[in-house]
Design a protein around this motif. Structure first.
Motif, PDB file in Angstrom:
ATOM      1  N   LEU A  69       0.824  -1.152   0.099  1.00  0.00           N
ATOM      2  CA  LEU A  69       0.018   0.187   0.035  1.00  0.00           C
ATOM      3  C   LEU A  69       0.997   1.255   0.021  1.00  0.00           C
ATOM      4  N   THR A  70       0.539   2.230  -0.965  1.00  0.00           N
ATOM      5  CA  THR A  70       1.165   3.301  -0.964  1.00  0.00           C
ATOM      6  C   THR A  70       0.271   4.524  -0.333  1.00  0.00           C
ATOM      7  N   ILE A  71       0.731   5.722   0.355  1.00  0.00           N
ATOM      8  CA  ILE A  71      -0.306   6.718   0.657  1.00  0.00           C
ATOM      9  C   ILE A  71       0.381   8.010   0.280  1.00  0.00           C
ATOM     10  N   LEU A  72      -0.589   9.050   0.199  1.00  0.00           N
ATOM     11  CA  LEU A  72      -0.094  10.348  -0.358  1.00  0.00           C
ATOM     12  C   LEU A  72       0.792  11.099   0.728  1.00  0.00           C
ATOM     13  N   ASP A  73       1.904  11.442   0.410  1.00  0.00           N
ATOM     14  CA  ASP A  73       2.993  12.245   1.317  1.00  0.00           C
ATOM     15  C   ASP A  73       2.478  13.423   1.524  1.00  0.00           C
ATOM     16  N   SER A  74       1.736  13.941   2.801  1.00  0.00           N
ATOM     17  CA  SER A  74       0.879  15.130   3.032  1.00  0.00           C
ATOM     18  C   SER A  74       1.493  15.573   4.256  1.00  0.00           C
ATOM     19  N   PRO A  75       2.674  15.884   4.543  1.00  0.00           N
ATOM     20  CA  PRO A  75       3.064  16.386   5.793  1.00  0.00           C
ATOM     21  C   PRO A  75       2.487  17.764   6.032  1.00  0.00           C
ATOM     22  N   PRO A  76       2.415  18.504   6.992  1.00  0.00           N
ATOM     23  CA  PRO A  76       1.967  19.738   7.261  1.00  0.00           C
ATOM     24  C   PRO A  76       2.583  20.674   6.654  1.00  0.00           C
ATOM     25  N   VAL A  77       1.981  21.906   6.138  1.00  0.00           N
ATOM     26  CA  VAL A  77       2.486  22.752   5.289  1.00  0.00           C
ATOM     27  C   VAL A  77       2.566  24.086   6.079  1.00  0.00           C
ATOM     28  N   THR A  78       3.414  25.115   5.543  1.00  0.00           N
ATOM     29  CA  THR A  78       3.399  26.554   6.093  1.00  0.00           C
ATOM     30  C   THR A  78       2.679  27.498   4.877  1.00  0.00           C
ATOM     31  N   VAL A  79       1.796  28.395   5.421  1.00  0.00           N
ATOM     32  CA  VAL A  79       1.407  29.164   4.608  1.00  0.00           C
ATOM     33  C   VAL A  79       1.755  30.677   4.973  1.00  0.00           C
TER      34      VAL A  79
END
Length: 290
Positions: A254-264
């Motif tokens: 299984l692969t998942i979306l790499d979705s670390p927290p972002v900075t805006v």
């Protein structure tokens, strides 16, 4: 027996906050399969009167090729151009926002197409994603020629609480969405199916903000498109192995979306930081719309 729907919704949100990160890639695959099955079924929805639109004040910001931004106050949402109205209609083919698990089930309590405006759109060489909103809330739209695989128009209240407050945020910046959106298409003479998953960030800004930058926490940075007091940006998602060693429905890794927290980060006319929102967590659309 009386059912306390508010308490049930609160408990479900609490469970969601404690859950593991969303597997957006696997979810998208399952949603596509489920969508095709559901489209063979007939659904009926009880008619509910849409709430009357309340006139509200909104900052209208436009950015030109020079990068300059001008602000003006209006007492209503900006009108759609004919092209924008067509895009909104294509985004909501059922006539308005739909249930997050059934694209054929429209939810009239969240409004109709005529209540929504195309507020801002981010375009790149592969396509586009737009923030489409009403006075109460918004949906995201990622156009595709494969209408059966189009993303559902999932409604989220401004401020994540009914009845939605479009102008009710302090500071220069409000992040309203950090989520994923899928663009399905075919490629090459064999018409091979492709499903690209994009990480998308969208929200609102005050009139003194002229630039919004997204730090995706993976070495990439993107300048968002800013217009009408709103912003949106996207970047192509990357898949990573499931840290828990899960398997897909076919038994493969299984692969998942790499979705670390972002900075805006919101910038002013002199390049100064007006506001910065760090560690913005990935999450689904629909918050406050249970």
């Amino acid at each position: 027996m009386t059912i306390d729907e508010q308490q049930i919704s609160a408990e479900l949100r609490l469970m969601a906050e404690k859950a593991r990160p969303i597997d957006a890639l696997a979810y998208a695959r399952q949603a596509r399969i489920g969508s095709l099955r559901r489209r063979r079924m007939s659904w009926s929805v009880a008619g509910l009167a849409a709430a009357a639109s309340v006139i509200a004040s909104v900052i209208v910001v436009t950015s030109g090729g020079s990068g300059q931004v001008t602000g003006a106050r209006m007492e209503r949402l900006p009108d759609n151009t004919p092209q924008q109205l067509q895009a909104v209609r294509e985004c909501m083919p059922q006539g308005g926002p739909v249930h997050n698990m059934d694209g054929n089930r429209r939810l009239p309590e969240y409004g109709t197409v005529k209540d929504f405006r195309l507020l801002v759109e981010y375009r790149d060489e592969a396509g586009s994603t737009a923030l489409v909103g009403s006075l109460s809330g918004f949906v995201l739209c990622t156009p595709t020629s494969q209408k059966d695989f189009a993303e559902r128009a999932i409604f989220t209240y401004w401020g994540f609480k009914a009845p939605g407050n479009m102008t009710g945020f302090s500071g220069g910046l409000q992040v309203d969405a950090y989520t994923s959106h899928m663009h399905s298409y075919t490629l090459g003479p064999e018409r091979s199916q492709k499903d690209d998953i994009y990480r998308v960030v969208a929200g609102r800004v005050q009139s003194d903000v002229i630039r919004v930058e997204i730090d995706w926490a993976d070495g990439r940075r993107t300048d968002a498109r800013v217009a009408n007091g709103f912003f949106v940006a996207r970047v192509l998602g990357r898949s990573v192995p499931d840290p828990d060693g899960g398997e897909d429905p076919l038994g493969g890794p299984l692969t998942i979306l790499d979705s670390p927290p972002v900075t805006v980060t919101a910038y002013g006319s002199q390049g100064q930081i007006l506001e910065q929102d760090e560690d913005v967590a990935f999450g689904p659309l629909g918050r406050g719309s249970d």
